[in-house]
Design a protein around this motif. Structure first.
Motif, PDB file in Angstrom:
ATOM      1  N   UNK A  82       0.467   6.210   6.886  1.00 30.62           N
ATOM      2  CA  UNK A  82      -0.623   5.493   7.545  1.00 30.62           C
ATOM      3  C   UNK A  82      -0.378   3.985   7.637  1.00 30.62           C
ATOM      4  N   UNK A  83       0.738   3.519   7.117  1.00 30.40           N
ATOM      5  CA  UNK A  83       1.019   2.075   7.017  1.00 30.40           C
ATOM      6  C   UNK A  83       1.667   1.553   8.298  1.00 30.40           C
ATOM      7  N   UNK A  84       0.960   0.654   9.011  1.00 30.08           N
ATOM      8  CA  UNK A  84       1.472   0.071  10.250  1.00 30.08           C
ATOM      9  C   UNK A  84       2.755  -0.715  10.061  1.00 30.08           C
ATOM     10  N   UNK A  85       2.810  -1.669   9.103  1.00 32.27           N
ATOM     11  CA  UNK A  85       4.045  -2.426   8.889  1.00 32.27           C
ATOM     12  C   UNK A  85       5.224  -1.535   8.506  1.00 32.27           C
ATOM     13  N   UNK A  86       4.954  -0.412   7.833  1.00 29.69           N
ATOM     14  CA  UNK A  86       6.032   0.532   7.498  1.00 29.69           C
ATOM     15  C   UNK A  86       6.683   1.052   8.771  1.00 29.69           C
ATOM     16  N   UNK A 144      10.987   0.927  13.028  1.00 31.61           N
ATOM     17  CA  UNK A 144      11.276   0.818  14.454  1.00 31.61           C
ATOM     18  C   UNK A 144      12.076  -0.434  14.804  1.00 31.61           C
ATOM     19  N   UNK A 145      11.697  -1.580  14.234  1.00 29.64           N
ATOM     20  CA  UNK A 145      12.248  -2.865  14.679  1.00 29.64           C
ATOM     21  C   UNK A 145      13.328  -3.447  13.781  1.00 29.64           C
ATOM     22  N   UNK A 146      13.225  -3.223  12.478  1.00 26.73           N
ATOM     23  CA  UNK A 146      14.081  -3.927  11.529  1.00 26.73           C
ATOM     24  C   UNK A 146      15.274  -3.102  11.070  1.00 26.73           C
ATOM     25  N   UNK A 162       4.779  -1.696   3.316  1.00 22.18           N
ATOM     26  CA  UNK A 162       5.874  -1.042   2.609  1.00 22.18           C
ATOM     27  C   UNK A 162       6.305  -1.840   1.381  1.00 22.18           C
ATOM     28  N   UNK A 163       6.781  -1.146   0.350  1.00 21.73           N
ATOM     29  CA  UNK A 163       7.329  -1.792  -0.835  1.00 21.73           C
ATOM     30  C   UNK A 163       8.828  -1.531  -0.875  1.00 21.73           C
ATOM     31  N   UNK A 197       7.721  -6.750  -0.716  1.00 19.78           N
ATOM     32  CA  UNK A 197       6.870  -5.900   0.115  1.00 19.78           C
ATOM     33  C   UNK A 197       6.479  -6.643   1.386  1.00 19.78           C
ATOM     34  N   UNK A 198       5.971  -5.877   2.385  1.00 16.66           N
ATOM     35  CA  UNK A 198       5.496  -6.475   3.627  1.00 16.66           C
ATOM     36  C   UNK A 198       6.487  -6.318   4.764  1.00 16.66           C
ATOM     37  N   UNK A 199       6.093  -6.845   5.914  1.00 13.56           N
ATOM     38  CA  UNK A 199       6.949  -6.734   7.102  1.00 13.56           C
ATOM     39  C   UNK A 199       7.913  -7.918   7.195  1.00 13.56           C
ATOM     40  N   UNK A 200       9.182  -7.633   7.517  1.00 12.26           N
ATOM     41  CA  UNK A 200      10.203  -8.656   7.729  1.00 12.26           C
ATOM     42  C   UNK A 200      11.011  -8.284   8.968  1.00 12.26           C
TER      43      UNK A 200
END
Length: 320
Positions: A54-58, A63-65, A103-104, A119-122
């Protein structure tokens, strides 16, 4: 006939999917115990992306990173990577490391002990920096070269791909340059010899264009200080920010000045020296010049530890 076409289509889709997944970070279908054994065999660390459905940044990381080729090259070389659902097979990990954010990212040694947590989006460049910081923690006693010890990459050697942002916020990728490339390392906008040399390089612009060659300047300074370089020299060449000295290390031109030299720079230049670079180590590149061919192979270099001595414009042109 239709059946054959259907199976042919399925086969092509499978091959396409497999090819897409060969770029970027290669996550392995293993549990932690299996990963620990493999990490020990291959002398690597363990990277775990602990995610939830359910985690959007995950989803954005996936997809992107993670598909980024440069990121994949680095992580596949140095880590055994696992992609684990925190609410299924990863519940014990989440409990053990008290995970509350997703995400962690768990970076573990070969015994499963925590080296670093994040953790978090990068984006890919940011996450590459995180991976590099983990390796530095693993090798805290890594020898830092002095000016006398650094030798620079030699003609005939091939340089691995690298990317960096220029003053226009455009990404330069060495592998994307299908032409000869001249790479010029500078110490920073505070260096009068660097500024004078950059000004003189502008005279090469017409010749470089006629010979289908690109010249790029590489600076260890942050973008706001690179703006000072642009202002002082009026250069029209791309000036790349060598964040965390990754490019200088690739070319083996990175060194740490002796303490009395560092003290002089810090006292004389203040924030222009202390705050201009990725860290406070005081490291600098030798003011070297390299020419690479279309295949990223070094065909010529000018390497002189004396920052007052630079490659002549005539010598550069002779090699093109």
């Amino acid at each position: 006939m239709l059946t054959k076409l259907f199976y042919g289509f399925c086969l092509l889709m499978t091959i396409s999917f497999y090819a897409q997944n060969k770029t970027g970070i290669q996550f392995q279908d293993k549990n932690l115990e299996e990963a620990k054994k493999l990490a020990e065999q291959e002398n690597k660390l363990i990277f775990i992306d602990l995610y939830t459905t359910w985690c959007g940044p995950c989803k954005l990381m996936k997809k992107n990173t993670f598909p980024n080729p440069e990121l994949g090259e680095f992580f596949n070389k140095n880590f055994i990577s696992l992609y684990i659902d925190a609410e299924k097979e990863g519940t014990q990990l989440a409990k053990k490391f008290k995970i509350v954010n997703y995400p962690s990212f768990l970076f573990l040694d070969q015994n499963g002990e925590l080296v670093q947590y994040d953790f978090g989006y990068y984006n890919a460049a940011q996450f590459l920096n995180i991976g590099q910081s983990v390796l530095e923690k693993r090798n805290p006693n890594k020898k830092i070269k002095t000016l006398e010890e650094v030798k620079g990459k030699m003609a005939g050697e091939t340089i691995a791909n690298f990317t960096a942002k220029d003053q226009f916020n455009k990404t330069f990728s060495l592998s994307a340059e299908k032409k000869k490339t001249v790479l010029v390392f500078i110490r920073g906008q505070w260096c009068p010899y660097c500024n004078k040399y950059i000004e003189s390089l502008q005279n090469l612009a017409p010749e470089l264009q006629s010979k289908n060659t690109r010249l790029v300047i590489i600076s260890p300074e942050k973008p706001e200080f690179i703006e000072k370089t642009i202002s002082k020299t009026k250069t029209q060449y791309s000036v790349l920010y060598d964040e965390n000295y990754r490019i200088a290390e690739l070319f083996d031109v990175l060194y740490t000045p002796e303490k009395k030299t560092l003290d002089f720079y810090e006292n004389r230049l203040g924030d222009d020296f202390k705050k201009s670079r990725s860290d406070n180590s005081g490291r600098l590149p030798v003011s070297a010049t390299y020419i690479l061919d279309e295949n990223q192979k070094i065909i010529w270099r000018h390497f002189n530890p004396d920052y007052k001595e630079r490659a002549s414009l005539e010598d550069i042109l002779k090699q093109l």
